[in-house]
Motif scaffolding. Structure first.
Motif, short mmCIF file in Angstrom:
data_model
loop_
_atom_site.label_atom_id
_atom_site.label_comp_id
_atom_site.label_asym_id
_atom_site.label_seq_id
_atom_site.Cartn_x
_atom_site.Cartn_y
_atom_site.Cartn_z
N GLU A 162 -79.86 21.36 -28.40
CA GLU A 162 -80.30 22.63 -28.19
C GLU A 162 -79.43 23.63 -29.26
O GLU A 162 -80.07 24.41 -30.04
N MET A 163 -78.18 23.07 -29.41
CA MET A 163 -77.59 23.79 -30.41
C MET A 163 -77.91 23.51 -31.97
O MET A 163 -78.04 24.23 -32.69
N THR A 164 -78.32 22.27 -32.26
CA THR A 164 -79.13 22.06 -33.41
C THR A 164 -80.23 22.65 -33.59
O THR A 164 -80.60 23.26 -34.79
N LEU A 176 -78.12 19.07 -42.19
CA LEU A 176 -78.84 18.83 -41.14
C LEU A 176 -80.31 18.24 -41.66
O LEU A 176 -81.03 19.09 -42.16
N PRO A 177 -80.41 16.99 -41.46
CA PRO A 177 -81.91 16.40 -41.85
C PRO A 177 -82.86 17.18 -41.31
O PRO A 177 -84.02 17.14 -41.85
N GLU A 178 -82.88 17.55 -40.07
CA GLU A 178 -83.92 18.42 -39.26
C GLU A 178 -84.47 19.49 -39.99
O GLU A 178 -85.55 19.82 -40.17
N LEU A 179 -83.34 20.33 -40.49
CA LEU A 179 -83.57 21.41 -41.10
C LEU A 179 -84.39 21.28 -42.63
O LEU A 179 -85.46 22.02 -43.14
N ASP A 180 -83.88 20.25 -43.30
CA ASP A 180 -84.07 19.93 -44.52
C ASP A 180 -85.62 19.53 -44.49
O ASP A 180 -86.52 19.86 -45.53
#
Length: 201
Positions: free
Chosen positions: A45-47, A81-85
């Protein structure tokens, strides 16, 4: 040991307060925390919230809207953050892919070198940029044939950056095994079926 209560506090109290007040420096600290805790099940959730904070600003910048985060801070968050990238890369590619079918040109539009873009394509799409653009071009041609049945073939060719009717025909034959006329006939059949299904509801 990172307890559930600690994570809840970080997400619900710290993240919420820092996000609302645009405390980017503190949000970057959370990027480091999440990078360190990579794979921890309770940090999802924080991610999501931290990624969303930076993603919104990247989207605003991409679309020429007001943004409040410096480029160096955006780049740092994406590196942690790979998810953001991944989300930012895919959004940027989708934004600019309508302007070119040449991989090197797409890299320039996206503001990165070709080798970096190629690596990211392999990581996030599982294929190279040239192959992805080729598939995207086929998809758009088929979409034009099915959803814009009123367009003459010449206009479909122009919309998809073909310099001549013969180049368009050669591409369609090589990539789909069909001529533009055959693709148009199939597209019309799909359009007609969709129209009949609508009226028969």
């Amino acid at each position: 040991m990172l307890t559930y209560e600690v994570i809840c506090y970080m997400c619900n109290e710290l993240t919420d307060a820092w996000e609302r007040k645009y405390r980017t420096r503190e949000m970057l600290v959370l990027c480091d925390v999440l990078h360190t805790l990579k794979g921890h099940a309770r940090t999802n959730e924080m991610t999501n919230r931290v990624c969303d904070y930076f993603f919104r600003e990247r989207r605003n910048k991409l679309y020429g809207k007001t943004f409040r985060i410096e480029e160096k801070d955006m780049a740092y968050a994406e590196s942690r953050l790979p998810e953001l990238d991944k989300a930012v890369f895919r959004m940027t590619v989708n934004h600019y892919s309508h302007r070119t079918f040449v991989a090197e040109e797409l890299a320039g539009l996206c503001g990165m070198g070709y080798s970096l873009m190629r690596r990211k394509f392999k990581t996030y799409y599982g294929t190279g940029p040239s192959e992805w653009l080729r598939r995207e071009r086929i998809r758009r041609i088929e979409e034009d044939m099915e959803y814009r049945v009123e367009l003459p073939l010449k206009e479909v060719a122009e919309r998809n950056a073909f310099g001549s009717a013969s180049n368009f025909a050669d591409f369609c034959q090589k990539q789909t095994g069909m001529s533009p006329c055959e693709l148009k006939a199939i597209g019309y059949e799909k359009w007609e079926k969709r129209r009949m299904d609508f009226w028969n509801q």
